[in-house]
Design a protein around this motif. Structure first.
Motif, PDB file in Angstrom:
ATOM      1  N   THR A 259      -8.257 -14.140   3.854  1.00 43.31           N
ATOM      2  CA  THR A 259      -8.734 -13.321   4.970  1.00 43.31           C
ATOM      3  C   THR A 259      -7.689 -12.271   5.314  1.00 43.31           C
ATOM      4  O   THR A 259      -6.521 -12.599   5.546  1.00 43.31           O
ATOM      5  CB  THR A 259      -9.004 -14.174   6.213  1.00 43.31           C
ATOM      6  OG1 THR A 259      -9.938 -15.209   5.889  1.00 43.31           O
ATOM      7  CG2 THR A 259      -9.550 -13.316   7.345  1.00 43.31           C
ATOM      8  N   GLN A 260      -8.100 -11.005   5.335  1.00 40.13           N
ATOM      9  CA  GLN A 260      -7.187  -9.953   5.775  1.00 40.13           C
ATOM     10  C   GLN A 260      -7.124  -9.983   7.295  1.00 40.13           C
ATOM     11  O   GLN A 260      -8.149  -9.907   7.971  1.00 40.13           O
ATOM     12  CB  GLN A 260      -7.666  -8.585   5.291  1.00 40.13           C
ATOM     13  CG  GLN A 260      -6.714  -7.448   5.673  1.00 40.13           C
ATOM     14  CD  GLN A 260      -7.101  -6.115   5.045  1.00 40.13           C
ATOM     15  OE1 GLN A 260      -7.899  -6.071   4.111  1.00 40.13           O
ATOM     16  NE2 GLN A 260      -6.525  -5.035   5.550  1.00 40.13           N
ATOM     17  N   ILE A 261      -5.906 -10.095   7.849  1.00 40.49           N
ATOM     18  CA  ILE A 261      -5.777 -10.221   9.304  1.00 40.49           C
ATOM     19  C   ILE A 261      -5.217  -8.969   9.960  1.00 40.49           C
ATOM     20  O   ILE A 261      -5.133  -8.898  11.192  1.00 40.49           O
ATOM     21  CB  ILE A 261      -4.899 -11.438   9.678  1.00 40.49           C
ATOM     22  CG1 ILE A 261      -3.461 -11.260   9.182  1.00 40.49           C
ATOM     23  CG2 ILE A 261      -5.509 -12.733   9.160  1.00 40.49           C
ATOM     24  CD1 ILE A 261      -2.489 -12.268   9.772  1.00 40.49           C
ATOM     25  N   THR A 262      -4.785  -7.970   9.176  1.00 36.22           N
ATOM     26  CA  THR A 262      -4.265  -6.741   9.776  1.00 36.22           C
ATOM     27  C   THR A 262      -5.023  -5.542   9.246  1.00 36.22           C
ATOM     28  O   THR A 262      -5.544  -5.544   8.133  1.00 36.22           O
ATOM     29  CB  THR A 262      -2.761  -6.552   9.491  1.00 36.22           C
ATOM     30  OG1 THR A 262      -2.561  -6.445   8.078  1.00 36.22           O
ATOM     31  CG2 THR A 262      -1.952  -7.705  10.038  1.00 36.22           C
ATOM     32  N   LYS A 263      -5.059  -4.511  10.036  1.00 37.53           N
ATOM     33  CA  LYS A 263      -5.675  -3.245   9.662  1.00 37.53           C
ATOM     34  C   LYS A 263      -4.799  -2.117  10.204  1.00 37.53           C
ATOM     35  O   LYS A 263      -3.709  -2.341  10.700  1.00 37.53           O
ATOM     36  CB  LYS A 263      -7.095  -3.156  10.226  1.00 37.53           C
ATOM     37  CG  LYS A 263      -8.065  -4.196   9.666  1.00 37.53           C
ATOM     38  CD  LYS A 263      -9.466  -4.013  10.244  1.00 37.53           C
ATOM     39  CE  LYS A 263     -10.426  -5.054   9.656  1.00 37.53           C
ATOM     40  NZ  LYS A 263     -11.805  -4.908  10.209  1.00 37.53           N
TER      41      LYS A 263
END
Length: 734
Positions: A259-263
């Protein structure tokens, strides 16, 4: 009579003695190096990576082997028991790949690491991206890939409970949704972002929007490359597009779900979990409209474990903040801080802050060198290494008291700690790299035989430490190495070897030069090397003493070390002196031969020779502003840059000069060497020019091993033309 003399000199072995040979250029391939270490939480074992070089005799083709020797590197993982002194290390991974151990899970049952395959993918013919793998420690087996990130992985950190991994990946700006909040420095244009439909409609004969989309598509394929950023040079290629480090969580309980947690458009560097796994701290840029390439300071930010509540806790114009570690209490952060206005000379200091970024406390301002590898020990003390007076000591800060656990001039290259034990890789004058164990009470023992075995059959030379005092009162440390097997009453050629940086530091604890020094000595040359003003490891004042003075001051320091050696050492033949150095020391080599004619020959490696053009050609261009206080278009700075540039003195160079440079060296730029060569050749000066294809600035440290040997031997061969050397070339069969 000749046999008797050789026996007395120890050059002919008696019965039962081991025949020892001198170091050769080919011995480079035997050197193995520890890359990273981690210790199990219970202190029972450690894992580490070992980098080795290989020379494969030909690759298979349709007509059999191609007949060429192919060189390269492999890094494999090893495990060693820390309780049993008789235990032998066990190799964990194999094959044509490079594995970097990121760390063990809290229970010691799993090892997470980064894997990069050497071989290109058969279908795509592209080199696979680095990915995260897991290896079980209890039972042997194949490692399991847990990521397949499009851009690959650059780092991985265990969550403290051992149930998840935090993975970093560098994402190109064009792959990130949204519009950057900062300027991209493109005149008259906004940030470009196109839908799939717009790109499909792109055409060179359409309206302006379609033409722009068509041009964008070409630029995305680097056909042509569009440059708008300041930092457009990588190490070996153009880097026209900025990347932003984003974070991904791999949930090992949920089937390795990623899961990508930063943008967003701020990088997430050096992320650290809090002890309870609820928070993540990381380093970044300050928020604002300024393009990140123009920013010279860092900020520390905090968010929860899902990436929510992201905010800066340390961010101000007067400090350069970098995150190091969470304190064991989980309520404080260990950080480093330096002065952002001093671009290249500022020394980071350790500090402690609460999670609001308030009550910042400086921990130990007396240590006048940069801390590296900062971490907490189990007792709450802080461990770190630091370059100091020719070595890299291991230091412990406890209750405001700093103590040295491993002394300089040996060099601790990397280390890991748990349960009161410290496992560390050490460079010494007699051995470039081995793994050691430090136990409470200070007892140490060697854990590996990476190089000890093959070195037992080699004739080595140990450096002698010296100090001198310059007329301005500055003390300069230097070392002298005699030719291997030197005989009293004879005189030998001598090499003044110089380091780059200019803020690097050499000494017995520095890994990268071990083989070169020993090779010169094996060929019958003595070596003297010094740390002149501008070097790190002697305090901020000494390091900044070359400000606006790259030439005369440092040159005077290294030449004084040579003068003292000539004066005090009867082995030196003052009429057979040689000079070499790389990077900044390539600069210094050219500077010295433009002002001093004592050397029989010199070799300038990957240097900078015209400081004004270096500002545009090298990715280290910030050195111009940082070391000379301005820019080439400013009249006073331009005058200073010209007076400090070796090309201004080419008419005075009479010393035979070998110039070596890598063709894709974008740190200093190969045009620097082209300029020096052509100006000397035009005047009919004795000069030879060597270019290495497909190599960058790190050629002599991590370049193709075959080219590294070639580079070393070309310098030796060039010196041999003028040395009148009676010594036969060293051989592993002599």
């Amino acid at each position: 009579m000749r046999l008797l003399c050789l026996l007395l000199l120890g050059l002919v072995p008696l019965a039962g003695q081991t025949v020892k040979t001198r170091i050769t250029a080919a011995d480079l391939l035997k050197i193995r190096q520890v890359t990273q270490v981690d210790v199990a939480a219970n202190g029972n074992f450690a894992v580490y990576g070992v980098r080795s070089m290989f020379a494969d005799e030909g690759k298979e083709g349709k007509d059999g082997k191609d007949g060429e020797t192919h060189y390269g590197y492999r890094t494999h993982l090893w495990r060693v028991d820390l309780n049993d002194p008789a235990a032998q290390p066990v190799q964990l991974t194999f094959g044509d790949r490079n594995d970097s151990p990121a760390g063990l899970s809290s229970d010691g049952k799993l090892l997470a690491f980064l894997r990069t395959e050497n071989a290109a993918d058969v279908a795509s013919k592209a080199k696979p991206k680095t990915q995260v793998f897991l290896l079980t420690m209890d039972t042997p087996g194949e490692a399991q890939a847990v990521t397949n990130l499009e851009q690959g992985a650059t780092a991985v950190v265990w969550r403290p409970d051992g149930k998840a991994l935090l993975v970093s990946s560098a994402i190109p700006l064009s792959k990130i949704e949204g519009v950057p909040p900062y300027s991209l420095d493109r005149p008259g244009r906004e940030y470009e972002s196109y839908t799939k439909e717009q790109l499909e409609a792109a055409r060179p004969d359409g309206d302006l929007a379609q033409i722009r989309a068509w041009l964008y598509k070409n630029g995305q394929k680097d056909n042509p490359t569009v440059v708008t950023r300041m930092n457009f040079l990588g190490e070996q290629a153009l880097a026209p597009e900025m990347t932003v480090t984003q974070l991904f969580v791999v949930d090992l309980v949920a089937g390795n779900k990623v899961t990508q947690i930063t943008k967003g458009f701020l990088p997430h560097n050096n992320p650290q979990w809090s002890p309870d796994g609820q928070l993540i701290a990381y380093g970044s840029y300050p928020e604002g409209k300024q393009n990140p390439d123009r920013v010279r300071r860092g900020a520390v930010r905090l968010m929860d474990s899902a990436g929510n509540g992201d905010h800066a806790i340390l961010d101000d114009e007067h400090h350069n903040w970098q995150v190091a570690r969470f304190a064991p209490d989980g309520q404080h952060l260990l950080v480093t801080v330096s002065d952002p206005s001093d671009l290249i000379y500022a020394q980071p200091q350790l500090a402690l802050t609460n999670l609001e970024g308030k009550d910042v406390k400086m921990l130990y301002s007396k240590w006048d060198a940069s801390p590296q590898g900062v971490t907490y020990a189990v007792d709450g003390s802080i461990l770190f290494t630091s370059g100091w007076q020719g070595g890299f000591p291991l230091l412990r800060l406890r209750e405001a008291q700093l103590e040295t656990l491993i002394e300089s001039p040996d060099g601790v290259q990397t280390f890991g700690t748990a349960a009161g034990k410290i496992v560390y890789a050490l460079t010494k004058a007699e051995n470039p790299n081995e793994l050691y164990l430090w136990e409470p009470g200070g007892k140490t023992r060697r854990l590996t035989d990476l190089n000890e075995g093959w070195l037992a059959g080699k004739l080595l030379v140990m450096p002698q430490e010296k100090w001198l005092t310059r007329p301005d009162g500055r003390k300069v440390q230097y070392w002298v190495m005699a030719p291997e097997g030197a005989e009293e009453g004879k005189r030998y050629p001598w090499v003044l070897d110089m380091h780059g940086g200019p803020s690097a530091m050499w000494g017995p604890g520095e890994f990268s030069m071990w083989h070169e020094f020993q090779t010169f000595c094996a060929w019958g040359y003595g070596v003297v090397y010094a740390n002149p003003r501008g070097s790190s490891g002697y305090g901020a004042g000494f390091q900044k003493a070359n400000y606006k003075n790259w030439g005369a001051g440092p040159a005077g320091d290294v030449l004084a070390a040579l003068d003292e050696t000539v004066k005090s050492n009867s082995l030196v033949d003052k009429d057979r002196l040689f000079l070499t150095g790389g990077s900044y020391a390539g600069y210094l080599t050219a500077w010295i031969v433009g002002h001093d004619n004592r050397f029989k020959a010199a070799a300038a490696q990957r240097g900078v020779y015209d400081l004004s053009t270096f500002y545009g050609e090298g990715n280290a261009y910030v050195l111009v502003q940082g070391a000379f206080g301005g820019f080439p278009w400013q009249p006073e700075t331009k005058k200073l840059l010209d007076s400090e540039s070796p090309v201004s003195y080419v008419s005075r160079i009479h010393t035979p000069l070998l110039i070596l440079h890598a063709s894709t060296d974008y740190r200093t730029g190969p045009v620097q060497s082209q300029m020096l060569f052509r100006e000397l050749a035009q005047q009919g000066k004795p000069v030879e020019y060597i270019r290495y294809p497909g190599e960058g600035h790190e050629l002599t440290r991590s370049g193709n091993p075959g080219r590294r040997m070639d580079h070393m031997l070309r310098i030796v061969e060039f010196f041999e033309r003028y040395a009148r050397n009676e010594r036969q070339p060293p051989s592993n069969t002599q």
